[in-house]
Design an enzyme around this catalytic site. Structure first.
Site, short mmCIF file in Angstrom:
data_model
loop_
_atom_site.label_atom_id
_atom_site.label_comp_id
_atom_site.label_asym_id
_atom_site.label_seq_id
_atom_site.Cartn_x
_atom_site.Cartn_y
_atom_site.Cartn_z
N CYS A 78 44.31 22.71 32.33
CA CYS A 78 42.98 22.33 31.83
C CYS A 78 42.83 20.85 31.49
O CYS A 78 41.84 20.23 31.86
CB CYS A 78 42.57 23.20 30.65
SG CYS A 78 43.50 22.95 29.12
N HIS A 115 42.34 24.83 24.53
CA HIS A 115 41.74 24.71 25.86
C HIS A 115 40.67 23.63 25.88
O HIS A 115 39.83 23.57 24.98
CB HIS A 115 41.13 26.05 26.31
CG HIS A 115 40.42 25.94 27.62
ND1 HIS A 115 41.07 25.64 28.79
CD2 HIS A 115 39.10 26.04 27.93
CE1 HIS A 115 40.19 25.58 29.79
NE2 HIS A 115 38.99 25.81 29.28
N ASP A 130 33.44 23.47 33.25
CA ASP A 130 34.87 23.63 33.00
C ASP A 130 35.55 24.00 34.31
O ASP A 130 35.35 25.09 34.84
CB ASP A 130 35.07 24.74 31.96
CG ASP A 130 36.52 24.99 31.61
OD1 ASP A 130 37.41 24.30 32.15
OD2 ASP A 130 36.79 25.90 30.79
#
Length: 280
Positions: A78, A115, A130
């Site tokens: 991420c 995250h 995202d």
């Protein structure tokens, strides 16, 4: 174009990045451009933690991110994915903010906020985007509105706003619909985060023995009709109706599988290191 120094858009080789993700569309900072960039990045750059597996640190400076994901044909997790993507959005003139989420994956227990995701302001409305959550992640941006639902390919996503309770703080919850019911993916607040915050979180995620990314390979790739995962040596394909096919992969198969199913190119040295790791 004025860029925000925090996100490094002025350091990005934009032409190389756009070529890497196969994007040839409009470059104006519009919702249509944001949707197209999100989709192109996601379909081109796989989710993976292979730096940790082969024994290297996960570097988040933009030069390292470009070398790895743009020049070498690798993927990332991420922080890597969304920091590279953020630099591109910044360079193109989007107004972006970093956010941080607590992964849920169907559970309500409070996990650390580790995250990374992004918020983009467009025409007075906020959107979340995202590209770094892996197999069950968003396929395109989602408006930050309570109760919104979005059909993306064969999958459905939604956002709900939860008030603070004894079991957790006030949060927005991203969820996806499974065959039986809604499934919470992660919960996030709207406090702005910056690359320096992600550097701290990244140290924990890439080194702590309780992190899900230390000790095993995690590779994932979403698409509009399939979700592919490779956890350790188990390769699995999940379909929208909930059916799942899985098989064990031999160590020698792994480099080719990464290339064909996840679009991840390994050097000869990294391929051998990966095989050796899984032969132990």
């Amino acid at each position: 174009m004025t860029t925000n120094a925090a996100w490094g858009g002025d350091q990005l080789d934009l032409e190389a990045y756009l070529a890497r993700i196969g994007y040839e569309g409009d470059r104006r900072p519009t919702l249509e451009t944001l949707r197209a960039l999100h989709a192109a990045h996601l379909s081109s750059i796989g989710f993976e933690n292979l730096e940790i597996v082969v024994g290297r640190p996960v570097l988040l400076d933009l030069e390292s991110l470009q070398a790895k994901m743009v020049e070498q044909g690798r993927g990332g997790y991420c922080y890597e994915q969304n920091l590279l993507y953020a630099a591109a959005l910044d360079r193109l003139g989007f107004r972006i903010s970093g956010l941080c989420a607590r992964t849920r994956m169907g559970e309500r227990r409070i996990r650390p906020a580790t995250h990374a995701l992004l918020k983009v302001e467009l025409d007075g409305e906020d959107w979340i985007t995202d590209v770094g959550f892996g197999a069950e992640g968003l396929l395109e941006p989602l408006p930050l509105r309570d109760g919104v639902e979005s059909h993306q390919g064969e999958w459905t996503f939604g956002l709900v706003h939860e008030k603070e309770t004894e079991t957790g703080p006030e949060a927005w919850v991203l969820r996806t619909r499974h065959a039986d019911d809604w499934f919470d993916l992660y919960a996030f607040g709207t406090e702005r985060r910056f690359p320096v915050d992600y550097a701290v979180f990244n140290h924990y995620i890439s080194t702590h023995p309780r992190s899900p990314f230390t000790g095993q390979m995690v590779v994932q790739r979403p698409s509009r009709d399939l979700r592919r995962t490779l956890i350790g040596r188990e390769y699995a394909v999940t379909r929208p109706d909930g059916t799942r096919e899985a098989r064990e992969v031999s160590p020698q198969e792994l480099p080719d599988l990464l290339a064909t199913e996840f679009g991840i190119t390994l050097s000869a040295a990294d391929a051998q290191a990966l095989v050796t790791f899984h032969e132990r």
